[in-house]
Write a protein that holds these residues in place. Structure first.
Motif, PDB file in Angstrom:
ATOM      1  N   UNK A 162      40.221  44.226  46.779  1.00 20.24           N
ATOM      2  CA  UNK A 162      41.083  45.319  46.350  1.00 20.24           C
ATOM      3  C   UNK A 162      42.302  44.762  45.624  1.00 20.24           C
ATOM      4  N   UNK A 163      42.899  45.572  44.762  1.00 18.05           N
ATOM      5  CA  UNK A 163      44.052  45.102  43.990  1.00 18.05           C
ATOM      6  C   UNK A 163      43.647  44.043  42.995  1.00 18.05           C
ATOM      7  N   UNK A 164      42.663  44.350  42.160  1.00 16.28           N
ATOM      8  CA  UNK A 164      42.046  43.342  41.305  1.00 16.28           C
ATOM      9  C   UNK A 164      42.957  42.693  40.291  1.00 16.28           C
ATOM     10  N   UNK A 165      44.063  43.348  39.908  1.00 17.50           N
ATOM     11  CA  UNK A 165      44.960  42.735  38.916  1.00 17.50           C
ATOM     12  C   UNK A 165      46.234  42.190  39.544  1.00 17.50           C
ATOM     13  N   UNK A 166      46.334  42.210  40.862  1.00 18.89           N
ATOM     14  CA  UNK A 166      47.475  41.587  41.543  1.00 18.89           C
ATOM     15  C   UNK A 166      47.345  40.069  41.473  1.00 18.89           C
ATOM     16  N   UNK A 167      48.383  39.378  41.936  1.00 20.64           N
ATOM     17  CA  UNK A 167      48.283  37.920  41.992  1.00 20.64           C
ATOM     18  C   UNK A 167      47.132  37.468  42.864  1.00 20.64           C
ATOM     19  N   UNK A 177      43.626  35.802  41.337  1.00 14.65           N
ATOM     20  CA  UNK A 177      43.280  34.479  41.876  1.00 14.65           C
ATOM     21  C   UNK A 177      41.896  34.511  42.515  1.00 14.65           C
ATOM     22  N   UNK A 178      41.603  35.567  43.254  1.00 16.31           N
ATOM     23  CA  UNK A 178      40.281  35.687  43.872  1.00 16.31           C
ATOM     24  C   UNK A 178      39.186  35.737  42.819  1.00 16.31           C
ATOM     25  N   UNK A 179      39.414  36.476  41.734  1.00 21.60           N
ATOM     26  CA  UNK A 179      38.432  36.534  40.643  1.00 21.60           C
ATOM     27  C   UNK A 179      38.193  35.131  40.091  1.00 21.60           C
ATOM     28  N   UNK A 180      39.284  34.416  39.801  1.00 15.54           N
ATOM     29  CA  UNK A 180      39.160  33.094  39.193  1.00 15.54           C
ATOM     30  C   UNK A 180      38.467  32.085  40.083  1.00 15.54           C
ATOM     31  N   UNK A 181      38.848  32.031  41.363  1.00 12.96           N
ATOM     32  CA  UNK A 181      38.243  31.046  42.264  1.00 12.96           C
ATOM     33  C   UNK A 181      36.793  31.404  42.565  1.00 12.96           C
ATOM     34  N   UNK A 182      36.512  32.683  42.714  1.00  5.38           N
ATOM     35  CA  UNK A 182      35.119  33.085  42.956  1.00  5.38           C
ATOM     36  C   UNK A 182      34.239  32.691  41.780  1.00  5.38           C
ATOM     37  N   UNK A 183      34.705  32.952  40.581  1.00  7.54           N
ATOM     38  CA  UNK A 183      33.923  32.599  39.389  1.00  7.54           C
ATOM     39  C   UNK A 183      33.692  31.091  39.318  1.00  7.54           C
ATOM     40  N   UNK A 184      34.721  30.340  39.705  1.00 10.11           N
ATOM     41  CA  UNK A 184      34.635  28.880  39.661  1.00 10.11           C
ATOM     42  C   UNK A 184      33.573  28.349  40.616  1.00 10.11           C
ATOM     43  N   UNK A 185      33.331  29.074  41.713  1.00 18.07           N
ATOM     44  CA  UNK A 185      32.391  28.595  42.733  1.00 18.07           C
ATOM     45  C   UNK A 185      31.117  29.441  42.813  1.00 18.07           C
ATOM     46  N   UNK A 186      30.807  30.162  41.751  1.00 18.99           N
ATOM     47  CA  UNK A 186      29.517  30.846  41.674  1.00 18.99           C
ATOM     48  C   UNK A 186      29.376  32.060  42.564  1.00 18.99           C
ATOM     49  N   UNK A 187      30.474  32.810  42.741  1.00 16.95           N
ATOM     50  CA  UNK A 187      30.477  33.993  43.598  1.00 16.95           C
ATOM     51  C   UNK A 187      30.740  35.227  42.731  1.00 16.95           C
ATOM     52  N   UNK A 228      40.736  43.228  34.462  1.00 19.48           N
ATOM     53  CA  UNK A 228      40.016  42.491  35.511  1.00 19.48           C
ATOM     54  C   UNK A 228      38.685  41.957  34.999  1.00 19.48           C
ATOM     55  N   UNK A 229      37.986  42.776  34.224  1.00 21.08           N
ATOM     56  CA  UNK A 229      36.713  42.302  33.654  1.00 21.08           C
ATOM     57  C   UNK A 229      36.945  41.145  32.688  1.00 21.08           C
ATOM     58  N   UNK A 230      38.024  41.222  31.922  1.00 18.24           N
ATOM     59  CA  UNK A 230      38.339  40.142  30.986  1.00 18.24           C
ATOM     60  C   UNK A 230      38.617  38.835  31.717  1.00 18.24           C
ATOM     61  N   UNK A 231      39.107  38.937  32.943  1.00 13.77           N
ATOM     62  CA  UNK A 231      39.383  37.745  33.744  1.00 13.77           C
ATOM     63  C   UNK A 231      38.148  37.222  34.468  1.00 13.77           C
ATOM     64  N   UNK A 232      37.051  37.976  34.411  1.00  8.84           N
ATOM     65  CA  UNK A 232      35.808  37.479  34.995  1.00  8.84           C
ATOM     66  C   UNK A 232      35.218  38.306  36.108  1.00  8.84           C
ATOM     67  N   UNK A 233      35.825  39.447  36.455  1.00  4.14           N
ATOM     68  CA  UNK A 233      35.236  40.298  37.488  1.00  4.14           C
ATOM     69  C   UNK A 233      33.884  40.821  37.011  1.00  4.14           C
ATOM     70  N   UNK A 234      32.900  40.812  37.887  1.00  4.68           N
ATOM     71  CA  UNK A 234      31.567  41.299  37.519  1.00  4.68           C
ATOM     72  C   UNK A 234      31.515  42.818  37.489  1.00  4.68           C
ATOM     73  N   UNK A 235      32.340  43.462  38.307  1.00  6.46           N
ATOM     74  CA  UNK A 235      32.449  44.918  38.297  1.00  6.46           C
ATOM     75  C   UNK A 235      33.874  45.277  38.660  1.00  6.46           C
ATOM     76  N   UNK A 236      34.477  46.201  37.897  1.00  8.60           N
ATOM     77  CA  UNK A 236      35.808  46.704  38.203  1.00  8.60           C
ATOM     78  C   UNK A 236      35.712  48.219  38.354  1.00  8.60           C
ATOM     79  N   UNK A 237      36.190  48.724  39.478  1.00  7.76           N
ATOM     80  CA  UNK A 237      36.079  50.138  39.805  1.00  7.76           C
ATOM     81  C   UNK A 237      37.466  50.777  39.768  1.00  7.76           C
ATOM     82  N   UNK A 238      37.611  51.825  38.978  1.00  3.74           N
ATOM     83  CA  UNK A 238      38.862  52.580  38.909  1.00  3.74           C
ATOM     84  C   UNK A 238      38.895  53.540  40.098  1.00  3.74           C
TER      85      UNK A 238
END
Length: 335
Positions: free
Chosen positions: A156-161, A165-175, A190-200
């Motif tokens: 939750x809070x996908x564009x917060x710090x 960070x969770x998006x970036x580290x997850x992407x780095x480790x194949x999550x 959030x999608x631009x940062x690598x989120x696979x799905x972003x829900x409004x």
């Protein structure tokens, strides 16, 4: 105490005049801290701004015993002094550090164990954006939530710090990551940062979106900073053997859940706070990050999403931006 150069007696720091809005953050002249045993003194170049700083300013999150009354939980800068018995090899090194308070200042004392080198290719502002969110996400998502490569997490809070960070580290480790955001524009970010799905969440039911995206299986881990009525909905998003990790409760600390769900689906609920943990614990966490994550950062694997920088004297404006909720990524103060 060993020094690189002579230190001034006083410094500018941002104090909390009284509990209240951003305007209660005021510059003050304070004595320069003197590092104790096991501590380093950092000449601060940049300090991260985080939600706990806002809560402390409002009077809801007092510093732990022995910590500075000044806000600021993460800094980056140059080591200018070491405490009694400390290793002089630290002197002159560029570091970022997790601290229990005192970051909104020209100088900050930090436990040596919580200091990490500024990664290759990182600016001081980028390095200052690392410790609080990286320590938090790593401990809660990877250690308490023991997420593994190939799994899916809901944050939750996908564009917060924390969220970015969770998006970036997850992407780095194949999550895979699913995040919730409060607007279409934030979902795009959030999608631009690598989120696979972003829900409004203002227009969509995130529980239904999670089920659709995972073909009904659900996510393996939920990293929750909302609490309240989100918790039973989060549990509905979890796959069997799923893990729910709580790090904040913006919508309330009390919730009613169906315990039989935990039993039938073998769910795990846990959570943590970081600020009050011991220096020894934070040192162990820093050591793990140095071994597992820092080499990837030096290779250019990920950098924190940076929102806006403010001069130290404009800490009130930085807090106003955070409270407005318009930011994407990290807000930092520069000295």
């Amino acid at each position: 105490m060993t020094r690189v150069t002579s230190l001034p007696e006083s410094m500018t720091a941002i104090a909390i005049r009284e509990p209240g809005g951003p305007e209660v953050l005021v510059p003050e002249t304070r004595p320069v801290p003197r590092p104790g045993p096991g501590e380093l003194l950092i000449r601060v170049a940049a300090a991260g701004v985080n939600r706990p700083d806002v809560l402390q300013r409002m009077g809801f999150y007092p510093p732990p015993p022995g910590a500075s009354d000044l806000p600021g939980l993460e800094v980056a800068g140059t080591v200018v002094a070491v405490g009694p018995g400390g290793d002089p090899e630290w002197l002159g090194q560029a570091v970022c550090a997790l601290v229990a308070g005192g970051g909104y200042a020209e100088y900050c004392a930090a436990p040596a164990g919580s200091c990490l080198p500024v990664p290759k290719g990182f600016s001081m502002a980028e390095a200052a954006a690392l410790p609080e969110t990286v320590f938090t996400v790593w401990h809660n998502l990877f250690e308490r939530g023991y997420v593994r490569e190939g799994e899916t997490v809901l944050v939750h809070g996908g564009t917060s710090g924390i969220g970015t960070t969770a998006i970036g580290l997850a992407k780095l480790f194949g999550i895979r990551t699913i995040v919730t955001c409060g607007s279409a524009a934030k979902c795009d970010a959030a999608r631009a940062l690598g989120a696979d799905l972003a829900v409004d969440y203002s227009t969509e039911d995130y529980v239904e979106a999670v089920k659709a995206f995972t073909d009904g299986a659900g996510v393996n881990v939920v990293l929750d900073m909302v609490g309240g009525d989100y918790v039973p909905r989060n549990l509905a998003c979890l796959a069997e053997d799923g893990r729910h990790v709580t790090i904040a409760f913006q919508r309330g600390a009390k919730v009613e859940i169906d315990i039989s769900q935990l039993m039938r689906r073998r769910l795990t609920m846990t959570g943590s706070t970081l600020r009050a943990r011991s220096a020894e614990f934070k040192g162990l966490l820093a050591d793990e990050l140095h071994r597992t994550l820092w080499p990837r950062l030096a290779e250019g694997g990920w950098k924190p999403a940076m929102d806006q920088s403010f001069p130290l004297a404009e800490a009130a404006a930085a807090h106003a931006r955070m409270q407005a909720g318009a930011h994407v990524g990290k807000i930092v103060l520069t000295v």
